[in-house]
Design an enzyme around this catalytic site. Sequence first.
Site, PDB file in Angstrom:
ATOM      1  N   TYR A 158      41.267  39.183  33.424  1.00 22.81           N
ATOM      2  CA  TYR A 158      42.560  38.949  34.095  1.00 22.81           C
ATOM      3  C   TYR A 158      43.719  39.186  33.114  1.00 22.81           C
ATOM      4  O   TYR A 158      44.803  39.602  33.501  1.00 22.81           O
ATOM      5  CB  TYR A 158      42.587  37.547  34.703  1.00 22.81           C
ATOM      6  CG  TYR A 158      43.576  37.421  35.842  1.00 22.81           C
ATOM      7  CD1 TYR A 158      43.458  38.200  36.986  1.00 22.81           C
ATOM      8  CD2 TYR A 158      44.632  36.508  35.780  1.00 22.81           C
ATOM      9  CE1 TYR A 158      44.357  38.089  38.024  1.00 22.81           C
ATOM     10  CE2 TYR A 158      45.538  36.385  36.821  1.00 22.81           C
ATOM     11  CZ  TYR A 158      45.390  37.178  37.939  1.00 22.81           C
ATOM     12  OH  TYR A 158      46.296  37.062  38.966  1.00 22.81           O
ATOM     13  N   LYS A 165      51.149  35.219  35.177  1.00 27.07           N
ATOM     14  CA  LYS A 165      51.053  34.118  36.159  1.00 27.07           C
ATOM     15  C   LYS A 165      51.490  32.787  35.524  1.00 27.07           C
ATOM     16  O   LYS A 165      52.073  31.934  36.197  1.00 27.07           O
ATOM     17  CB  LYS A 165      49.633  33.997  36.716  1.00 27.07           C
ATOM     18  CG  LYS A 165      49.205  35.140  37.636  1.00 27.07           C
ATOM     19  CD  LYS A 165      50.062  35.257  38.883  1.00 27.07           C
ATOM     20  CE  LYS A 165      49.478  36.222  39.898  1.00 27.07           C
ATOM     21  NZ  LYS A 165      50.433  36.608  40.948  1.00 27.07           N
TER      22      LYS A 165
END
Length: 258
Positions: A158, A165
């Site tokens: 990720y 995020k």
Amino acid sequence: MQLSLQGKTYVIMGVANKRSIAWGIARALHAAGARLIFTYAGERFENEVKKLVATLEDDTALVLPCDVTKDEEIASCFAQIKEKVGVIHGVAHCIAFANKEHLEGEYMNVDREGFLLAHNISAYSLTAVAKAAKELMTEGGSIVTLTYLGGERVVQNYNVMGVAKASLEASVKYLANDLGKYGIRVNAISAGPIRTLSAKGVGDFNSILKEIEERAPLRRTTTQEEVGDTALFLFSDLSRGVTGEIIHVDSGYHILAR
Ligand code: NAD
């Protein structure tokens, strides 16, 4: 208190196709009687979004371009909304992007350009959009964005999107503090993995889904509808005391230690 959004107008940003989480949110809001305005990035999504919106059979729905990397496009989009609709009651920000080569292998291989691109589209855009939307949210309302566990913990592959995020989640809290005095709430839904166009870019996505099916407390992956229903709650008055919150809709996976 009812979950009806009759008489309310919401901007849905980030429908790319029928698998988009934004489309799940749109369907939940539409079913609750809301008027919807859709924004898309770039001409390649225009037809697909218009085709999907037509299936709602709602003459009041609008579809407008809004590439969030361009300040002038955000300004013109919200100016058009103001002219055509006047007041809005919320925004669903369902937008993220990072280069595919930065969503596999080691995080530290990201370069400056790739880092800034991911943060520009996936994190800063919420702040830019919230500022523009505030001018039209004169009756108060709710802004909802989408995040993922990779912003709180290390999730393999990720990488830079996780770092973006984390920035997005911090932005939710700062924006909630700024906008609360105007009756505007800002929250995020941390969704479990769902097979979408963006998710395809994350390396070895299938094994992330398999892990959820095997280990999450609910033993199943998250659906678009589950996220849509939580968004409906966050857009409705039922959540009127909730702001600056990150709500996990991930079959409970986030509570587990590895
Ligand atoms: P998606 O590909 O359907 O949606 C992503 C959207 O971002 C697309 O509509 C795309 O056009 C838009 N976008 C990209 N660059 C843009 C730009 N410059 N300006 C405006 N829009 C732009 O995928 P999705 O999974 O539905 O993603 C929606 C949100 O949900 C993202 O923030 C994503 O990180 C988040 N999320 C997804 C998952 C998942 O597993 N799918 C899990 C948690 C969170």
